[in-house]
Design an enzyme around this catalytic site. Structure first.
Site, PDB file in Angstrom:
ATOM      1  N   ASP A  10       0.811  -1.222   0.000  1.00  0.00           N
ATOM      2  CA  ASP A  10       0.000   0.000   0.000  1.00  0.00           C
ATOM      3  C   ASP A  10       0.841   1.267   0.000  1.00  0.00           C
ATOM      4  OD1 ASP A  10       0.850  -0.563   2.599  1.00  0.00           O
ATOM      5  OD2 ASP A  10      -0.984   0.179   3.533  1.00  0.00           O
ATOM      6  N   HIS A  62       9.786  -0.462  10.191  1.00  0.00           N
ATOM      7  CA  HIS A  62      10.721  -1.538  10.489  1.00  0.00           C
ATOM      8  C   HIS A  62      12.021  -1.034  11.102  1.00  0.00           C
ATOM      9  CE1 HIS A  62       8.061  -4.362   8.601  1.00  0.00           C
ATOM     10  NE2 HIS A  62       7.996  -3.589   7.539  1.00  0.00           N
TER      11      HIS A  62
END
Length: 90
Positions: A10, A62
């Site tokens: 996305d 992350h």
């Protein structure tokens, strides 16, 4: 008639859409962030999406926030507690 399609995450689709159709058309280099179920993002340099050697360039969720948790984990905790003022702070 055959049409080509592509799949991506996305955040990359968002940044590519901005680059081709949205506010990103004004710039040759820019960064976009997505906040939803997590933290995503994309980097465009010279009108090209940067993917990185592991295809995770721009994925802010992350990155480590400290020695224990990623920004994604801190974001999820704040979101679950509906503590929107501290979404990334701790």
């Amino acid at each position: 008639k055959t049409k080509k399609i592509a799949l991506d995450n996305d955040a990359n689709c968002f940044i590519l859409g901005e680059n081709n159709l949205g506010q990103g058309k004004k710039y040759i280099n820019f960064v976009g962030l997505t906040l939803g179920t997590g933290i995503g993002g994309g980097i465009v340099i010279n009108n090209t999406l940067v993917r990185g050697s592991n295809f995770s360039a721009g994925e802010a969720g992350h990155m480590m926030a400290n020695e224990i948790k990623t920004y994604e984990q801190l974001f999820q905790q704040a979101r679950d507690k509906k503590n929107f003022k501290k979404m990334l702070c701790k």
